[in-house]
Structures are given as structure tokens and as C-alpha cells.
Design a protein around this motif. Structure first.
Motif, PDB file in Angstrom:
ATOM      1  N   LEU A 279      -0.334   0.857 -12.389  1.00 52.49           N
ATOM      2  CA  LEU A 279       0.378   0.828 -11.114  1.00 52.49           C
ATOM      3  C   LEU A 279       0.038   2.036 -10.250  1.00 52.49           C
ATOM      4  CD1 LEU A 279       3.939  -0.345 -12.249  1.00 52.49           C
ATOM      5  CD2 LEU A 279       2.365  -1.616 -10.791  1.00 52.49           C
ATOM      6  N   TYR A 280      -0.197   3.173 -10.894  1.00 51.42           N
ATOM      7  CA  TYR A 280      -0.426   4.414 -10.139  1.00 51.42           C
ATOM      8  C   TYR A 280      -1.878   4.563  -9.703  1.00 51.42           C
ATOM      9  CZ  TYR A 280      -0.285   9.349  -8.885  1.00 51.42           C
ATOM     10  OH  TYR A 280      -0.381  10.542  -8.202  1.00 51.42           O
ATOM     11  N   TYR A 281      -2.825   4.337 -10.625  1.00 51.36           N
ATOM     12  CA  TYR A 281      -4.210   4.708 -10.352  1.00 51.36           C
ATOM     13  C   TYR A 281      -5.044   3.615  -9.687  1.00 51.36           C
ATOM     14  CZ  TYR A 281      -3.801   9.059 -12.960  1.00 51.36           C
ATOM     15  OH  TYR A 281      -3.440  10.309 -13.367  1.00 51.36           O
ATOM     16  N   LEU A 282      -4.853   2.349 -10.072  1.00 49.52           N
ATOM     17  CA  LEU A 282      -5.741   1.304  -9.560  1.00 49.52           C
ATOM     18  C   LEU A 282      -5.676   1.152  -8.044  1.00 49.52           C
ATOM     19  CD1 LEU A 282      -5.483  -1.460 -12.327  1.00 49.52           C
ATOM     20  CD2 LEU A 282      -7.245   0.286 -11.995  1.00 49.52           C
ATOM     21  N   PRO A 283      -4.485   1.017  -7.439  1.00 48.89           N
ATOM     22  CA  PRO A 283      -4.462   0.898  -5.969  1.00 48.89           C
ATOM     23  C   PRO A 283      -4.988   2.147  -5.272  1.00 48.89           C
ATOM     24  CG  PRO A 283      -2.354   0.247  -6.927  1.00 48.89           C
ATOM     25  CD  PRO A 283      -3.128   0.918  -8.006  1.00 48.89           C
ATOM     26  N   ARG A 284      -4.662   3.337  -5.804  1.00 46.29           N
ATOM     27  CA  ARG A 284      -5.152   4.579  -5.197  1.00 46.29           C
ATOM     28  C   ARG A 284      -6.674   4.639  -5.238  1.00 46.29           C
ATOM     29  NH1 ARG A 284      -0.112   6.464  -6.440  1.00 46.29           N
ATOM     30  NH2 ARG A 284       0.672   8.195  -5.172  1.00 46.29           N
TER      31      ARG A 284
ATOM     32  N   THR B  34      -4.486  -0.413  10.692  1.00 42.10           N
ATOM     33  CA  THR B  34      -3.468   0.633  10.515  1.00 42.10           C
ATOM     34  C   THR B  34      -2.266   0.150   9.710  1.00 42.10           C
ATOM     35  OG1 THR B  34      -4.123   1.674  12.597  1.00 42.10           O
ATOM     36  CG2 THR B  34      -1.975   2.278  11.689  1.00 42.10           C
ATOM     37  N   ASN B  35      -1.686  -0.982  10.075  1.00 44.24           N
ATOM     38  CA  ASN B  35      -0.511  -1.483   9.360  1.00 44.24           C
ATOM     39  C   ASN B  35      -0.821  -1.815   7.906  1.00 44.24           C
ATOM     40  OD1 ASN B  35       1.205  -1.217  11.523  1.00 44.24           O
ATOM     41  ND2 ASN B  35       1.047  -3.346  12.182  1.00 44.24           N
ATOM     42  N   LEU B  36      -2.005  -2.365   7.662  1.00 47.92           N
ATOM     43  CA  LEU B  36      -2.401  -2.687   6.292  1.00 47.92           C
ATOM     44  C   LEU B  36      -2.576  -1.410   5.475  1.00 47.92           C
ATOM     45  CD1 LEU B  36      -3.282  -4.692   4.122  1.00 47.92           C
ATOM     46  CD2 LEU B  36      -5.595  -4.610   5.091  1.00 47.92           C
ATOM     47  N   ARG B  37      -3.188  -0.397   6.091  1.00 47.07           N
ATOM     48  CA  ARG B  37      -3.391   0.879   5.380  1.00 47.07           C
ATOM     49  C   ARG B  37      -2.043   1.510   5.031  1.00 47.07           C
ATOM     50  NH1 ARG B  37      -3.115   5.915   7.134  1.00 47.07           N
ATOM     51  NH2 ARG B  37      -3.092   5.262   9.322  1.00 47.07           N
ATOM     52  N   ILE B  38      -1.111   1.510   5.994  1.00 46.37           N
ATOM     53  CA  ILE B  38       0.212   2.085   5.731  1.00 46.37           C
ATOM     54  C   ILE B  38       0.914   1.313   4.615  1.00 46.37           C
ATOM     55  CG2 ILE B  38       2.492   2.524   6.709  1.00 46.37           C
ATOM     56  CD1 ILE B  38       1.113   2.953   9.418  1.00 46.37           C
TER      57      ILE B  38
ATOM     58  N   LEU C 270      -0.448  -0.426   2.170  1.00 45.73           N
ATOM     59  CA  LEU C 270      -1.082  -0.128   0.882  1.00 45.73           C
ATOM     60  C   LEU C 270      -0.640   1.230   0.341  1.00 45.73           C
ATOM     61  CD1 LEU C 270      -4.726  -1.406   1.503  1.00 45.73           C
ATOM     62  CD2 LEU C 270      -3.102  -2.313  -0.158  1.00 45.73           C
ATOM     63  N   VAL C 271      -0.626   2.233   1.236  1.00 41.92           N
ATOM     64  CA  VAL C 271      -0.218   3.579   0.815  1.00 41.92           C
ATOM     65  C   VAL C 271       1.240   3.584   0.370  1.00 41.92           C
ATOM     66  CG1 VAL C 271       0.136   5.948   1.590  1.00 41.92           C
ATOM     67  CG2 VAL C 271      -1.935   4.732   2.267  1.00 41.92           C
ATOM     68  N   MET C 272       2.098   2.909   1.118  1.00 42.02           N
ATOM     69  CA  MET C 272       3.515   2.837   0.754  1.00 42.02           C
ATOM     70  C   MET C 272       3.689   2.121  -0.577  1.00 42.02           C
ATOM     71  SD  MET C 272       5.348   4.284   3.199  1.00 42.02           S
ATOM     72  CE  MET C 272       6.943   3.529   3.304  1.00 42.02           C
TER      73      MET C 272
ATOM     74  N   SER D   1       2.464   4.333  -3.460  1.00 44.35           N
ATOM     75  CA  SER D   1       3.233   5.574  -3.551  1.00 44.35           C
ATOM     76  C   SER D   1       4.647   5.334  -4.060  1.00 44.35           C
ATOM     77  CB  SER D   1       3.302   6.255  -2.178  1.00 44.35           C
ATOM     78  OG  SER D   1       2.022   6.607  -1.719  1.00 44.35           O
ATOM     79  N   LEU D   2       5.301   4.280  -3.568  1.00 46.61           N
ATOM     80  CA  LEU D   2       6.711   4.062  -3.859  1.00 46.61           C
ATOM     81  C   LEU D   2       6.962   3.055  -4.976  1.00 46.61           C
ATOM     82  CD1 LEU D   2       8.085   4.013  -0.199  1.00 46.61           C
ATOM     83  CD2 LEU D   2       8.284   5.870  -1.862  1.00 46.61           C
ATOM     84  N   PHE D   3       6.101   2.044  -5.101  1.00 48.53           N
ATOM     85  CA  PHE D   3       6.357   1.009  -6.095  1.00 48.53           C
ATOM     86  C   PHE D   3       6.372   1.545  -7.526  1.00 48.53           C
ATOM     87  CE2 PHE D   3       5.118  -2.756  -8.672  1.00 48.53           C
ATOM     88  CZ  PHE D   3       6.252  -3.525  -8.407  1.00 48.53           C
ATOM     89  N   PRO D   4       5.412   2.397  -7.935  1.00 50.51           N
ATOM     90  CA  PRO D   4       5.497   2.951  -9.298  1.00 50.51           C
ATOM     91  C   PRO D   4       6.778   3.737  -9.540  1.00 50.51           C
ATOM     92  CG  PRO D   4       3.308   3.291  -8.398  1.00 50.51           C
ATOM     93  CD  PRO D   4       4.151   2.800  -7.267  1.00 50.51           C
ATOM     94  N   ALA D   5       7.190   4.552  -8.561  1.00 47.98           N
ATOM     95  CA  ALA D   5       8.427   5.330  -8.712  1.00 47.98           C
ATOM     96  C   ALA D   5       9.641   4.422  -8.818  1.00 47.98           C
ATOM     97  CB  ALA D   5       8.596   6.286  -7.529  1.00 47.98           C
ATOM     98  N   LEU D   6       9.574   3.265  -8.164  1.00 48.04           N
ATOM     99  CA  LEU D   6      10.680   2.308  -8.199  1.00 48.04           C
ATOM    100  C   LEU D   6      10.714   1.536  -9.514  1.00 48.04           C
ATOM    101  CD1 LEU D   6      12.947   0.897  -6.516  1.00 48.04           C
ATOM    102  CD2 LEU D   6      11.180  -0.707  -5.743  1.00 48.04           C
ATOM    103  N   ILE D   7       9.547   1.201 -10.033  1.00 54.33           N
ATOM    104  CA  ILE D   7       9.463   0.325 -11.196  1.00 54.33           C
ATOM    105  C   ILE D   7       9.449   1.091 -12.524  1.00 54.33           C
ATOM    106  CG2 ILE D   7       6.951   0.140 -11.538  1.00 54.33           C
ATOM    107  CD1 ILE D   7       9.347  -2.848 -11.216  1.00 54.33           C
TER     108      ILE D   7
END
Length: 328
Positions: free
Chosen positions: A257-262, A277-281, A283-285, A288-294
Motif C-alpha cells: 500500500l505504501y511503496y507501489l503507488p509512490r 492536476t486533479n488526477l495527480r492530487i 493519486l498523492v492523497m 499518502s492517506l489510505f495506508p495510514a487509514l487502513i
């Protein structure tokens, strides 16, 4: 024009007192409250889940082991990252999209600081599993609560210093032109791209630090899990192989979850591919947030000791409740 007035004019035109967080473009203003509620719910789930892990491990003596000390440090890092970014995102949609220069720099520092700490904590998790599976007899000697506490302290301190250097580079740049950050929060790339100076020389420095923070731990993690898989495959008992590999699945899920998308986003950026721009934001969100949430859900439902402890406590509580109900 006197020397004093010339200097004053230069100072006024080479400093930006505040930035504007653009966030997701195209969202009508009447839906801002809904977007704010969405991020508020994410923040509440993220904070409650990670605080639960910290409190549960602190209160349960049987879980105060090296593996769970690392989990707690990861929960602190996730909690720190979420608290650094989400309240500001919520404020953007509910109150104001303006952030002061100093607040933006502070947020940028904390965003990358907690991200770097998370990356190295992942490597520490891999080290814990590597020793436990590949050299189990020496595990009690090598991996102790004290040694893990020292290693965690070192990585927090080293990243504190390392990210200070990157932040100083951003601070040394003049900012006199556009002040719109195409993101929901301040990060290094978004801020440094607004500098009124040639950033050609700073890019290799920041890129090398980013790659060291991301891919340095990742290469070690890949090496560790290759060695772990080889050791597991040598176990003759099929059930033993399954149980041994099962102890690694929570860490593997977190790592993916942390490394593959990054890595995907960084590689795309390296080859010159630019996302909308919206797609990049988005993806970054997400990464960044999904691993911390899950992560807390993975700890609770994929880590046998925590799951067994939760079930035991739930059964004990049910027994106490049932016992009270039959009393006259």
C-alpha cells in the motif's frame, strides 16, 4: 531612487507572505462543505484507529514486544501525517484556502518528515520479520524491546536532521511570483516550483534524498522478503509454512500500500510523464492517506496476536455482562 528605496523595493517583490492552496479544481463552491465532511470523516477514522492501536498495546502487557513497538511507532507517524495534512485540507474547504508562508514551510517539513519516518519504519518491520524467520534462535538476543526502541529513536532523530536540510534549501529560495500551490497541502515540489530562481541545481539534491528515503528502505525490504520466502519454502511441513508466512502478511500488505503507488508516481515523473492536476492530487492523497487509514484494520484483523487478544477481551466482557444479568 535611493539605495534604501531600491533595497526596500527588491525585498517587497521577492517575498510572498502567503500561499493559496488550489486543491481539486472544478469543484463548485456549494459542494465545499461536502468535501470538508468527507475529509473530516477520513481524519476521524484515521485518528481513532491509530490512537486505538497505541492505547491497546500500551494497556496490554502481552503485546509489549518488539514487533508491536514498531507498530506503535508507525501509528504515531501515521497519526502525525494525518494531523499535519487533514485539518488544513478541511480548513481549505470550510474556511479559507490561504496559508501563511511560515505555516506552509512548517507543513512541508512535517509532511516529508513523517513520510520519511514511515518509510524507514517499514524497513525496520522487515528486519524484525527477517530475523524472526531466518534466524529464530538469535531473535531474542538481537531483537529486544531496548534495541528496537534505540533504532526507532535513531530514525526519528536522523530524519529530523535530514529533512531540516531539505527545508533549508526551500527557505533559501526567493518567492516573488505565483503563489498558487496546485495541491491540498504544502509539499516540497509544489513549493519549490514557485521559486523565482533557477532550481536546476536543487533538483538533483531533492531527488537523491527522495530516492534514498523511498527506495533505500524498499531495496532492503525486497531483499529481506526474498530471504524470508526462501526460508519459508525450506520448511517441510505445509502447515508450518503457512503459519510462518502468515506472520508476514500484515507487513506485506502495508508495504504494498505504501511503496507501489509512490514508486509508480515517482517513475512516471522521472520519465517526464505528467498527470492531469486533479488526477495527480488524487493519486498523492490516496497513497499518502489510505495506508495510514487502513493500517489499524490490518493490525487488528491480520495480526494473530492482536486479533486473539481482542477476541479474548470481548469474550471476557460478554461473560461479565451475562454474569450480571443472571444476578437477582
Amino acid at each position: 531612487m535611493t539605495l534604501y528605496t531600491e533595497t526596500l523595493y527588491i525585498n517587497q517583490t521577492t517575498s510572498v507572505p502567503e500561499f493559496v492552496l488550489q486543491g481539486f479544481s472544478g469543484i463548485p463552491a456549494e459542494y465545499y462543505w461536502l468535501v470538508g465532511i468527507f475529509f473530516l470523516l477520513i481524519y476521524l477514522m484515521l485518528t481513532s484507529g491509530n490512537i486505538f492501536i497505541l492505547v491497546f498495546v500500551a494497556c496490554e502487557k502481552s503485546l509489549q514486544k518488539p514487533t508491536y513497538i514498531i507498530f506503535c511507532n508507525l501509528a504515531i507517524s501515521d497519526l502525525g501525517f494525518g494531523s499535519t495534512t487533514l485539518p488544513r485540507i478541511i480548513a481549505k474547504y470550510w474556511m479559507s484556502d490561504i496559508i501563511s508562508f511560515n505555516s506552509c514551510i512548517a507543513q512541508m517539513y512535517l509532511v516529508h518528515y513523517f513520510g520519511a519516518c514511515t518509510s524507514f519504519l517499514m524497513a525496520l518491520m522487515a528486519l524484525d520479520r527477517f530475523v524472526a524467520i531466518c534466524n529464530p534462535l538469535r531473535y531474542p538476543v538481537l531483537i529486544k524491546n531496548s534495541s528496537i526502541a534505540v533504532l526507532c529513536s535513531v530514525l526519528w532523530i536522523v530524519n529530523l536532521i535530514q529533512l531540516g536540510g531539505i527545508t533549508s534549501i526551500a527557505l533559501s529560495m526567493p518567492y516573488c511570483g505565483p503563489n498558487i500551490i496546485q495541491h491540498c497541502y504544502c509539499d516540497y515540489i509544489s513549493v519549490i516550483s514557485l521559486a523565482c530562481a533557477d532550481i536546476t541545481l536543487t533538483k538533483p539534491i531533492s531527488t537523491s534524498v527522495a530516492m534514498t528515503v523511498l527506495w533505500g528502505p524498499l531495496f532492503y525490504i525486497i531483499f529481506s522478503y526474498v530471504a524470508i520466502i526462501i526460508s519459508v519454502m525450506k520448511i517441510s511441513n505445509k502447515e508450518g509454512r503457512y503459519k510462518t508466512f502468515l506472520t508476514c502478511t500484515p507487513q506485506l500488505l502495508i508495504i504494498c500500500l505504501y511503496y507501489l503507488p509512490r514508486s509508480f508516481v515517482y517513475m512516471a515523473f522521472a520519465v517526464g510523464y505528467h498527470f492531469e492536476t486533479n488526477l495527480r492530487i488524487a493519486l498523492v492523497m490516496m497513497y499518502s492517506l489510505f495506508p495510514a487509514l487502513i493500517n489499524p484494520l490490518i493490525y487488528c484483523f491480520r495480526t494473530k496476536e492482536i486479533k486473539d487478544t481482542l477476541l479474548r477481551k470481548f469474550k471476557q466482557r460478554q461473560m461479565r455482562v451475562n454474569g450480571k444479568t443472571i444476578l437477582p
